[in-house]
Design a protein around this motif. Sequence first.
Motif, PDB file in Angstrom:
ATOM      1  N   MET A   1      -4.611  12.543   7.823  1.00 23.73           N
ATOM      2  CA  MET A   1      -4.060  13.864   8.247  1.00 23.73           C
ATOM      3  C   MET A   1      -4.256  14.318   9.637  1.00 23.73           C
ATOM      4  O   MET A   1      -5.145  13.844  10.235  1.00 23.73           O
ATOM      5  N   ASP A   2      -3.576  15.170   9.998  1.00 20.96           N
ATOM      6  CA  ASP A   2      -3.832  15.564  11.559  1.00 20.96           C
ATOM      7  C   ASP A   2      -3.409  17.319  11.593  1.00 20.96           C
ATOM      8  O   ASP A   2      -2.396  17.670  12.201  1.00 20.96           O
TER       9      ASP A   2
ATOM     10  N   SER B   1       0.856  -1.324   0.048  1.00 21.24           N
ATOM     11  CA  SER B   1      -0.043   0.082  -0.082  1.00 21.24           C
ATOM     12  C   SER B   1       0.839   1.250   0.038  1.00 21.24           C
ATOM     13  O   SER B   1       1.844   1.408   0.436  1.00 21.24           O
ATOM     14  N   SER B   2       0.367   2.487  -0.563  1.00 22.59           N
ATOM     15  CA  SER B   2       0.978   3.567  -0.452  1.00 22.59           C
ATOM     16  C   SER B   2       0.124   4.547   0.467  1.00 22.59           C
ATOM     17  O   SER B   2      -1.077   4.679   0.413  1.00 22.59           O
ATOM     18  N   VAL B   3       0.613   5.123   1.320  1.00 26.88           N
ATOM     19  CA  VAL B   3       0.147   5.962   2.364  1.00 26.88           C
ATOM     20  C   VAL B   3       0.865   7.437   2.483  1.00 26.88           C
ATOM     21  O   VAL B   3       1.897   7.863   2.489  1.00 26.88           O
ATOM     22  N   LEU B   4      -0.371   8.372   2.405  1.00 26.58           N
ATOM     23  CA  LEU B   4       0.011   9.735   2.303  1.00 26.58           C
ATOM     24  C   LEU B   4      -0.222  10.424   3.783  1.00 26.58           C
ATOM     25  O   LEU B   4      -1.488  10.174   4.292  1.00 26.58           O
ATOM     26  N   VAL B   5       0.817  10.961   4.647  1.00 27.83           N
ATOM     27  CA  VAL B   5       0.684  11.505   5.888  1.00 27.83           C
ATOM     28  C   VAL B   5       0.765  13.018   5.859  1.00 27.83           C
ATOM     29  O   VAL B   5       1.775  13.228   5.580  1.00 27.83           O
ATOM     30  N   LEU B   6      -0.230  13.752   5.975  1.00 24.82           N
ATOM     31  CA  LEU B   6      -0.375  15.095   5.886  1.00 24.82           C
ATOM     32  C   LEU B   6      -0.230  15.633   7.554  1.00 24.82           C
ATOM     33  O   LEU B   6      -0.871  15.155   8.222  1.00 24.82           O
TER      34      LEU B   6
ATOM     35  N   ARG C   1       9.150   8.660   2.005  1.00 19.09           N
ATOM     36  CA  ARG C   1       9.684  10.204   1.334  1.00 19.09           C
ATOM     37  C   ARG C   1       9.165  11.250   2.414  1.00 19.09           C
ATOM     38  O   ARG C   1       8.164  11.227   2.812  1.00 19.09           O
ATOM     39  N   TRP C   2      10.366  11.916   2.637  1.00 11.32           N
ATOM     40  CA  TRP C   2      10.116  13.032   3.516  1.00 11.32           C
ATOM     41  C   TRP C   2      10.073  14.327   2.905  1.00 11.32           C
ATOM     42  O   TRP C   2      10.914  14.853   1.960  1.00 11.32           O
ATOM     43  N   ILE C   3       9.011  14.978   3.201  1.00  9.95           N
ATOM     44  CA  ILE C   3       8.665  16.111   2.224  1.00  9.95           C
ATOM     45  C   ILE C   3       8.506  17.435   3.193  1.00  9.95           C
ATOM     46  O   ILE C   3       7.539  17.444   3.992  1.00  9.95           O
ATOM     47  N   ILE C   4       9.223  18.481   3.138  1.00 13.95           N
ATOM     48  CA  ILE C   4       8.984  19.847   3.718  1.00 13.95           C
ATOM     49  C   ILE C   4       8.377  20.631   2.858  1.00 13.95           C
ATOM     50  O   ILE C   4       9.021  21.074   1.812  1.00 13.95           O
ATOM     51  N   ASP C   5       6.911  20.843   3.072  1.00 19.91           N
ATOM     52  CA  ASP C   5       6.127  21.611   2.045  1.00 19.91           C
ATOM     53  C   ASP C   5       4.912  22.012   2.707  1.00 19.91           C
ATOM     54  O   ASP C   5       4.413  21.756   3.650  1.00 19.91           O
ATOM     55  N   ASP C   6       4.226  23.012   2.083  1.00 24.14           N
ATOM     56  CA  ASP C   6       2.801  23.431   2.412  1.00 24.14           C
ATOM     57  C   ASP C   6       1.789  22.116   1.898  1.00 24.14           C
ATOM     58  O   ASP C   6       2.051  21.891   0.637  1.00 24.14           O
ATOM     59  N   VAL C   7       1.101  21.708   2.882  1.00 22.58           N
ATOM     60  CA  VAL C   7       0.240  20.561   2.459  1.00 22.58           C
ATOM     61  C   VAL C   7      -0.676  20.593   1.119  1.00 22.58           C
ATOM     62  O   VAL C   7      -0.700  20.081   0.085  1.00 22.58           O
ATOM     63  N   MET C   8      -1.207  22.173   1.125  1.00 19.36           N
ATOM     64  CA  MET C   8      -2.372  22.591  -0.011  1.00 19.36           C
ATOM     65  C   MET C   8      -1.262  22.362  -1.628  1.00 19.36           C
ATOM     66  O   MET C   8      -1.687  21.775  -2.398  1.00 19.36           O
ATOM     67  N   LYS C   9      -0.035  23.089  -1.252  1.00 16.91           N
ATOM     68  CA  LYS C   9       0.726  23.035  -2.291  1.00 16.91           C
ATOM     69  C   LYS C   9       1.032  21.744  -2.991  1.00 16.91           C
ATOM     70  O   LYS C   9       1.268  21.350  -4.180  1.00 16.91           O
ATOM     71  N   PHE C  10       1.635  20.976  -1.838  1.00 15.71           N
ATOM     72  CA  PHE C  10       2.049  19.775  -2.348  1.00 15.71           C
ATOM     73  C   PHE C  10       0.635  18.667  -2.919  1.00 15.71           C
ATOM     74  O   PHE C  10       1.189  18.111  -3.778  1.00 15.71           O
ATOM     75  N   VAL C  11      -0.349  18.697  -2.122  1.00  9.86           N
ATOM     76  CA  VAL C  11      -1.351  17.842  -2.778  1.00  9.86           C
ATOM     77  C   VAL C  11      -1.688  18.316  -4.303  1.00  9.86           C
ATOM     78  O   VAL C  11      -1.815  17.517  -5.198  1.00  9.86           O
ATOM     79  N   ARG C  12      -1.715  19.653  -4.709  1.00 13.32           N
ATOM     80  CA  ARG C  12      -1.910  20.072  -5.977  1.00 13.32           C
ATOM     81  C   ARG C  12      -0.635  19.652  -6.862  1.00 13.32           C
ATOM     82  O   ARG C  12      -1.095  19.422  -8.023  1.00 13.32           O
ATOM     83  N   ARG C  13       0.496  19.667  -6.439  1.00  9.99           N
ATOM     84  CA  ARG C  13       1.361  19.324  -7.115  1.00  9.99           C
ATOM     85  C   ARG C  13       1.485  17.676  -7.466  1.00  9.99           C
ATOM     86  O   ARG C  13       1.421  17.151  -8.641  1.00  9.99           O
ATOM     87  N   GLU C  14       0.800  16.923  -6.158  1.00  7.63           N
ATOM     88  CA  GLU C  14       0.634  15.300  -6.589  1.00  7.63           C
ATOM     89  C   GLU C  14      -0.298  15.044  -7.665  1.00  7.63           C
ATOM     90  O   GLU C  14      -0.311  14.257  -8.448  1.00  7.63           O
TER      91      GLU C  14
ATOM     92  N   GLY D   1       4.666  -2.193   6.464  1.00  3.47           N
ATOM     93  CA  GLY D   1       5.149  -2.610   5.256  1.00  3.47           C
ATOM     94  C   GLY D   1       4.868  -1.485   4.203  1.00  3.47           C
ATOM     95  O   GLY D   1       4.973  -2.139   2.769  1.00  3.47           O
ATOM     96  N   ALA D   2       3.970  -0.554   4.352  1.00  9.00           N
ATOM     97  CA  ALA D   2       3.553   0.395   3.239  1.00  9.00           C
ATOM     98  C   ALA D   2       4.632   1.421   3.013  1.00  9.00           C
ATOM     99  O   ALA D   2       5.584   1.558   3.474  1.00  9.00           O
ATOM    100  N   ARG D   3       4.548   1.887   1.716  1.00  9.73           N
ATOM    101  CA  ARG D   3       5.154   2.978   1.143  1.00  9.73           C
ATOM    102  C   ARG D   3       4.822   4.318   1.717  1.00  9.73           C
ATOM    103  O   ARG D   3       3.359   4.485   1.481  1.00  9.73           O
ATOM    104  N   VAL D   4       5.493   5.220   2.371  1.00 12.01           N
ATOM    105  CA  VAL D   4       4.897   6.213   2.842  1.00 12.01           C
ATOM    106  C   VAL D   4       5.692   7.639   2.452  1.00 12.01           C
ATOM    107  O   VAL D   4       6.689   7.584   2.205  1.00 12.01           O
ATOM    108  N   CYS D   5       4.596   8.742   2.332  1.00 14.43           N
ATOM    109  CA  CYS D   5       4.837  10.161   2.225  1.00 14.43           C
ATOM    110  C   CYS D   5       4.488  10.820   3.303  1.00 14.43           C
ATOM    111  O   CYS D   5       3.209  10.777   3.346  1.00 14.43           O
ATOM    112  N   HIS D   6       5.409  11.507   3.740  1.00 16.64           N
ATOM    113  CA  HIS D   6       5.143  12.043   5.029  1.00 16.64           C
ATOM    114  C   HIS D   6       5.355  13.559   4.693  1.00 16.64           C
ATOM    115  O   HIS D   6       6.440  14.129   4.276  1.00 16.64           O
TER     116      HIS D   6
END
Length: 303
Positions: free
Chosen positions: A209-210, A133-138, A184-197, A153-158
């Motif tokens: 998300m928390d 599974s791939s998991v996005l943690v915002l 994947r460790w990402i330092i970004d604004d959540v809104m901008k990141f999701v739009r980019r994704e 065992g998931a692939r995670v983007c944080h």
Amino acid sequence: MRDYTTNQKITGPVLLTAPSWDDYELIDAGSGQKLERFGRYRLVRPEPQAIWAPSLPLDIWNRADAQFKRTRHDDSPGEWVRNQPLPEQWLLHYDNLRLWVRLTPFRHTGIFPEHTAHWEWMQRQLSAGARQSSVLVLFGYTGLTTLFAAQLGARVCHVDASRPAVRWAQANQEASDLLERPIRWIIDDVMKFVRREIRRGSRYDMIVMDPPVFGRGPKGEIWRLGEALPELLTLCTSILSQQPVGVLVNAYATNFSSIALYNTLAAVMHPYAGNVSAGELALYDTTAQRLLPTALYARWSST
Ligand SMILES: C[S@@+](CC[C@H](N)C(=O)[O-])C[C@H]1O[C@@H](n2cnc3c(N)ncnc32)[C@H](O)[C@@H]1O
């Protein structure tokens, strides 16, 4: 008029409590404070929900190893008054995870123990998928949820706006011996990141998300839960995989009810089969044997 009381599709708020944890304990709460144990150290922190009287005598509270004192109002920094020298940081164990605790100027410790109340659900949903599974943690903060998902065992983007928080999460990854896991460790604004994704065509099986009530991205981008959450959730549906397994929103200190979170998530997830539930998270006070409410949540599950 529709009779909501008999509508089978609507479930009432559900209370989730964090499972017991050897290295963490809520010892008492009351008079606007809570007394907790993180490993071998006892801490006193402000707790606006605890308006009742504490169950333990004051001298026990006064013997805590450190106490957070506010300088002004709720969200201003304060200071930790130490009753004895404490290490700069120390490790907590949660099964195979190793998590650093530090005393921060905003009363946090790097650990929201109530988040573990979602982990059984995460495990169940992630094991429903046939492949990795791939998991996005915002708003991922110090990485507890990220590391828990990676350990499963998931692939995670944080994603988090704060470089120090991401560094702390990486230190937790190293301490937990999970450096080989795909995170994947990402330092970004959540809104901008999701739009980019969305533009990149990325897809996730689970999104967790928390969000804080108010926050800032790395370039000062303003996040306000009440205004931005519906849009963020809508954007998130564009990066869900063909067979998503879950979407979770956790929220603190809002004026909203969990029903508001339920309605927001249910409206966005309407085209998907599955179900939405919502409610409160609570910690169990081991002395008075009562619950301390901590957060609200809503989550959509494929099954
Ligand atoms: C501490 S956690 C969640 C805590 C908890 N929900 C609360 O409100 O106390 C909030 C995280 O969101 C991050 N954050 C705030 N605004 C953000 C934004 N616009 N984009 C990315 N991360 C953000 C912060 O850096 C922080 O690590």
